[in-house]
Design an enzyme around this catalytic site. Structure first.
Site: not given
Length: 350
Positions: A227, A235, A240, A244, A270
């Site tokens: 994680d 973000n 974003h 990504d 994530e």
């Protein structure tokens, strides 16, 4: 690891195939009975014609009996070749029976039934074998009408070609569109198992493909749950699109540190899951730590790190439904411990 290979068509078409064949062979029986009930026509050999029509009915009834047996003892594909031969024999016998009894060949287009059956349901090798057999059958039918029919064609070769052409083209068209439909079904099913952002498998792929990875001589199976730490900050601060990119970077680093047959999936958001064969727990922990370091070097300056929970089992993977949920639970608990201990670290589940 790529998701587990799909079935040829993605769906089970046996019920459709069964009822199509019942319709075809049932109609064959009906045509034979109808022809036998009619008075003799101007055919050259009425007795032989009736015998061939009886043979047509027997072949069709035999095929129906075989279908009933196949339904009780699947898979139906085991009976493809005998059903194809029965279909072609019944068609040829019925057409020649009509020729010798009535001098006509109105039933010659029942050859289309055999062609559609083969092109729509049989393996490719049988499709082309049937096309050759069908051409030979049509040629024989038309030649017999030229010799014994009430109204013989002037040029039987041309008549055979004109008759065979739509039958063959129909088979080619059905086979082509069947292939396209199966390719589209495979693509749609594969798309449903791939995460579009990273190209890794998704949660569905994890549950469907777990246990299919080959760990070679390794005796243990490890499941690593990873994680991203502080991912929301990326973000919020950079947008974003940058978030990504970070996720794609982790996916790339995962690929670099995974063995060829490992199962890599994006579990959601994530969070990622990595399933691999291991010789011992220490070696797996070292691999995960190396991954963390490599990832941190790739996105240095963003303040994003990786936490991981590792669970290992020696249980056989022949029953994934019982093994995978427990591995996920243990790895998730270990990941929670890593987060609680300050993040950017790996914990092994007890």
């Amino acid at each position: 690891m790529a998701p587990r290979p799909l079935s040829p068509s993605g769906t089970n078409r046996n019920p459709v195939k069964f009822w199509v064949l019942v319709m075809f062979f049932g109609a064959g029986v009906g045509l034979a009975v109808l022809a036998l009930l009619l008075p003799d026509g101007p055919g050259a050999w009425p007795a032989l014609g009736r015998t061939l029509l009886v043979g047509n009915g027997v072949c069709s009834l035999s095929a129906l009996a075989l279908l009933l047996r196949a339904r009780r003892r699947p898979p139906l594909k085991r009976f493809d070749l005998p059903l194809l031969l029965l279909a072609q024999t019944a068609t040829l016998g019925g057409v020649l029976g009509e020729t010798f009894l009535f001098g006509t060949q109105y039933s010659i287009m029942t050859q289309l039934w055999v062609t559609v059956f083969a092109a729509g349901f049989l393996p490719r090798r049988l499709v082309w074998a049937q096309q050759g057999l069908g051409l030979a059958s049509i040629t024989l039918m038309v030649w017999m009408r030229a010799k014994y029919g009430a109204t013989p064609p002037r040029l039987w070769g041309v008549d055979a070609l004109v008759t065979a052409l739509p039958v063959v083209l129909t088979g080619v068209a059905v086979a082509y569109f069947r292939g396209e439909a199966e390719r589209e079904a495979r693509a749609l099913e594969a798309a449903g198992r791939i995460d579009p952002l990273t190209g890794l498998g998704n949660r569905r792929a994890l549950f469907e493909s777990f246990g299919a990875q080959q760990s070679g001589a390794q005796e243990l199976t490890g499941l690593v749950m990873l994680d991203l730490d502080h991912f929301k900050r990326v973000n919020d601060r950079y947008g974003h699109a940058e978030g990504d990119r970070v996720i794609r970077v982790l996916a790339d680093v995962l690929r670099e540190h995974a063995a060829p047959h490992d199962l890599l999936t994006r579990h959601g958001g994530e969070e990622f899951v990595w399933v691999t064969g291991v010789g011992d727990e220490g070696a797996l922990l070292a691999r995960v730590n190396a991954l963390r370091v490599s990832f941190a070097q790739r996105i240095e300056g963003l303040g994003v790190t990786v936490s991981a929970g590792v669970a290992v089992t020696s249980l056989p993977l022949d029953d994934p439904a019982s093994v995978l949920p427990e591995l996920l639970r243990r790895a998730d608990a270990a990941l929670y411990q890593a987060k609680a201990a300050g993040r950017n670290q790996v914990r092994l589940a007890s």
